[in-house]
Scaffold this motif. Structure first.
Motif, short mmCIF file in Angstrom:
data_model
loop_
_atom_site.label_atom_id
_atom_site.label_comp_id
_atom_site.label_asym_id
_atom_site.label_seq_id
_atom_site.Cartn_x
_atom_site.Cartn_y
_atom_site.Cartn_z
N VAL A 27 0.85 -1.19 0.00
CA VAL A 27 0.00 0.00 0.00
C VAL A 27 0.88 1.24 0.00
CG1 VAL A 27 -1.82 1.27 1.19
CG2 VAL A 27 -1.73 -1.23 1.37
N LEU A 28 0.63 2.15 -0.94
CA LEU A 28 1.29 3.45 -0.94
C LEU A 28 0.29 4.45 -0.38
CD1 LEU A 28 3.50 5.06 -3.65
CD2 LEU A 28 1.63 6.37 -2.64
N LEU A 29 0.69 5.15 0.68
CA LEU A 29 -0.21 6.05 1.40
C LEU A 29 0.41 7.43 1.51
CD1 LEU A 29 -2.79 6.41 3.25
CD2 LEU A 29 -1.29 5.79 5.17
N THR A 30 -0.21 8.44 0.89
CA THR A 30 0.29 9.80 1.03
C THR A 30 -0.36 10.45 2.26
OG1 THR A 30 -1.43 10.88 -0.32
CG2 THR A 30 0.48 9.97 -1.48
N ILE A 81 4.16 1.83 2.24
CA ILE A 81 5.05 2.93 1.81
C ILE A 81 4.41 4.21 2.30
CG2 ILE A 81 6.12 4.12 -0.14
CD1 ILE A 81 5.73 1.49 -1.74
N LEU A 82 5.05 4.87 3.24
CA LEU A 82 4.50 6.10 3.82
C LEU A 82 5.09 7.30 3.10
CD1 LEU A 82 5.01 3.86 6.26
CD2 LEU A 82 4.06 5.68 7.66
N VAL A 83 4.23 8.21 2.64
CA VAL A 83 4.67 9.38 1.87
C VAL A 83 4.20 10.66 2.55
CG1 VAL A 83 4.59 10.54 -0.37
CG2 VAL A 83 4.52 8.03 -0.27
N ALA A 84 5.11 11.61 2.70
CA ALA A 84 4.79 12.95 3.21
C ALA A 84 6.03 13.81 2.96
CB ALA A 84 4.41 12.93 4.68
N ALA A 111 9.06 8.84 12.40
CA ALA A 111 8.30 8.49 13.60
C ALA A 111 7.05 7.69 13.25
CB ALA A 111 7.92 9.77 14.36
N ALA A 112 6.37 8.08 12.17
CA ALA A 112 5.17 7.36 11.72
C ALA A 112 5.52 5.95 11.26
CB ALA A 112 4.47 8.13 10.60
N LEU A 113 6.69 5.82 10.63
CA LEU A 113 7.16 4.51 10.17
C LEU A 113 7.32 3.56 11.36
CD1 LEU A 113 8.42 2.67 7.91
CD2 LEU A 113 10.62 3.66 8.56
N GLU A 114 8.00 4.03 12.40
CA GLU A 114 8.22 3.19 13.58
C GLU A 114 6.88 2.85 14.25
OE1 GLU A 114 11.09 1.84 14.21
OE2 GLU A 114 11.88 2.93 12.47
N TYR A 115 5.98 3.80 14.25
CA TYR A 115 4.65 3.59 14.85
C TYR A 115 3.90 2.50 14.09
CZ TYR A 115 -0.07 4.87 16.54
OH TYR A 115 -1.32 4.87 17.10
N ALA A 124 2.86 -4.39 13.30
CA ALA A 124 2.90 -5.33 12.17
C ALA A 124 2.32 -6.69 12.55
CB ALA A 124 4.32 -5.48 11.67
N LYS A 125 1.47 -7.22 11.69
CA LYS A 125 0.88 -8.54 11.91
C LYS A 125 1.92 -9.63 11.74
CE LYS A 125 -2.90 -11.53 10.32
NZ LYS A 125 -4.05 -11.64 9.38
N ASN A 126 2.81 -9.45 10.76
CA ASN A 126 3.86 -10.43 10.47
C ASN A 126 5.21 -9.72 10.45
OD1 ASN A 126 1.83 -12.56 9.84
ND2 ASN A 126 1.42 -11.27 8.06
N PRO A 127 5.78 -9.40 11.60
CA PRO A 127 6.99 -8.57 11.67
C PRO A 127 8.17 -9.11 10.87
CG PRO A 127 6.02 -8.87 13.85
CD PRO A 127 5.30 -9.80 12.93
N SER A 128 8.25 -10.42 10.73
CA SER A 128 9.41 -11.00 10.05
C SER A 128 9.34 -10.89 8.53
CB SER A 128 9.57 -12.47 10.44
OG SER A 128 8.43 -13.21 10.04
N THR A 129 8.13 -10.68 8.00
CA THR A 129 7.99 -10.64 6.54
C THR A 129 7.48 -9.31 5.99
OG1 THR A 129 5.75 -11.59 6.73
CG2 THR A 129 7.58 -13.13 6.41
N GLN A 130 6.77 -8.54 6.81
CA GLN A 130 6.26 -7.26 6.31
C GLN A 130 7.39 -6.26 6.09
OE1 GLN A 130 2.56 -7.44 9.17
NE2 GLN A 130 2.43 -5.53 8.01
N ARG A 131 7.20 -5.42 5.07
CA ARG A 131 8.22 -4.44 4.71
C ARG A 131 7.62 -3.03 4.78
NH1 ARG A 131 9.37 -4.97 -0.76
NH2 ARG A 131 11.48 -4.14 -0.50
N PHE A 132 8.48 -2.08 5.15
CA PHE A 132 8.05 -0.70 5.30
C PHE A 132 9.15 0.23 4.77
CE2 PHE A 132 6.10 -3.23 8.57
CZ PHE A 132 4.80 -2.78 8.64
N THR A 133 8.70 1.35 4.19
CA THR A 133 9.67 2.37 3.79
C THR A 133 8.97 3.73 3.77
OG1 THR A 133 11.41 2.93 2.19
CG2 THR A 133 9.27 2.27 1.27
N ILE A 134 9.77 4.78 3.65
CA ILE A 134 9.22 6.14 3.57
C ILE A 134 9.76 6.83 2.33
CG2 ILE A 134 8.87 6.39 6.06
CD1 ILE A 134 11.50 7.94 6.18
N ILE A 135 8.96 7.75 1.80
CA ILE A 135 9.38 8.58 0.67
C ILE A 135 8.97 10.01 0.98
CG2 ILE A 135 9.12 9.09 -1.79
CD1 ILE A 135 8.45 6.16 -2.27
N SER A 136 9.93 10.90 0.98
CA SER A 136 9.63 12.32 1.18
C SER A 136 9.31 12.94 -0.17
CB SER A 136 10.83 13.04 1.82
OG SER A 136 10.59 14.42 1.89
#
Length: 366
Positions: A40-43, A65-68, A76-80, A85-97
């Motif tokens: 999911v890409l979320l602005t 993918i968190l965008v702002a 901070a939102a990424l860590e939150y 995470a439902k599946n911490p070992s497999t889920q992926r997260f990133t940020i884009i400014s």
């Protein structure tokens, strides 16, 4: 005539009975917004409702993918989000400014998102960025009016244009064999509009036209993607097969959210605006985000986040699709009568404020 009234009454009672059963959950629709294992890409993801949406999506197993614009808030939102995470070992997260009010920035963030997502565009794209600068129209600078349209309409329009084009016409065309293949799970393009898209209150004219335009755009896009969804099932052979998935266009309509954004809005809000919305329901960020996700899981095209916005939606449907035929039909009858009293009451409050305070309470128009 008596016979007609009798059968009309019977039909109405049946409709109300079905509506009651539906409200009590007797007609299960299943989850139409399964995100586990999908990207999911979320602005607008760094604070407010967006921050809570990122966490709820993470909780349901999505890669996010968190965008702002603000990198500090994004981190901070990424860590939150990761903390739930439902599946911490497999889920992926990133940020884009990125500044999503820029067309080129939307192209860049989608390219970066695809690169990070193993060369594939995210399956779910949510244009959630937006902010309101409530003021009286003639007291608002032209620059601010343009900025409000850029962020609250054009940011979503740019993202929709580039996302839909990339989904439907990828660099590597789908082979004709994929026409007969089983459909993949639907892609979702979601936009966060506003209660003011249904009714523009005094003091929101710099903001609400953009959100109304967003709603109108979504109505058109919802029909346009049906062309591609239908072509996917066509027996005619072409050099390029349509995308092997359907696309859903969906809208979220928040009302008043108790958030840092509201605190900022209140700094410029006209006293008359406070007067007409003093009894409106308020929601916390998590309450608003939870209702939004639930509406998507129900498969709704339009999801208001509180009861007042729901009534506004029902009374303003026009030619938009009905998410619940019974509720929306009966609701339109009721709200059409209610507006006979609501509209004059709002007008009276604004007129009364002007009469009491006089012109000395206004700024000089810029």
């Amino acid at each position: 005539m008596a016979s007609g009234i009798f059968w009309a009454t019977i039909c109405l009672l049946i409709l109300l009975g079905i509506l009651s059963l539906d409200i009590m959950g007797f007609f299960s629709r299943g989850n139409k917004f399964k995100v586990e294992g999908r990207t999911v890409l979320l602005t607008g993801a760094s604070y407010g409702m967006g921050r809570e949406l990122a966490r709820l999506l993470s909780e349901r197993g999505a890669n996010v993918i968190l965008v702002a614009r603000d990198l500090t808030k994004l981190q901070a939102a990424l860590e939150y989000a990761k903390s739930s995470a439902k599946n911490p070992s497999t889920q992926r997260f990133t940020i884009i400014s990125a500044d999503v009010s820029s067309e080129s920035e939307n192209a860049r963030l989608l390219a970066e998102a695809a690169t990070w997502n193993n060369g594939e565009l995210p399956e779910i794209v949510w244009a959630n960025a937006g902010s309101s600068i409530p003021q009286l129209f003639i007291e608002t600078s032209i620059e601010t009016l343009r900025q409000q349209m850029d962020l609250n309409y054009w940011a979503a329009a740019y993202l929709a244009h580039k996302t839909l084009k990339a989904w439907l016409y990828p660099n590597t065309p789908y082979s004709p064999k994929e026409k007969s293949a089983k459909l993949e799970a639907p892609r979702h393009f979601i936009m966060t509009s506003s209660a003011t898209a249904f009714y523009n209150l005094v003091g929101y004219s710099p903001y609400s036209p953009a959100k109304a335009a967003m709603r109108n755009l979504a109505d058109g896009l919802r029909q346009e993607v049906l062309l591609y969804n239908g072509a996917r099932r066509s027996s005619k052979s072409t050099d390029q097969a349509p995308a092997p998935f359907d696309i859903n266009i969906q809208l979220i309509f928040p009302g008043t959210i108790k958030s840092p954004g509201l605190e900022q809005e209140n700094k410029t809000k006209h006293p008359a605006t406070f007067a007409v919305e003093d009894s409106d329901p308020e929601q916390t960020e998590i309450e608003c985000a939870t209702v939004a996700i639930k509406g998507l899981e129900n498969g709704n095209y339009m999801t208001p986040t509180n009861w007042l916005v729901e009534l506004m939606r029902i009374s303003n449907l026009g030619g938009s699709p009905r998410d619940n035929i019974i509720k929306d039909t009966v609701g339109q009858w009721i709200t059409s009568i209610a507006w006979l009293f609501i509209g004059p009451d709002l007008d009276s409050k604004v007129w009364g404020w002007g009469k009491k305070e006089g012109m000395q309470a206004f700024k000089q128009g810029k």
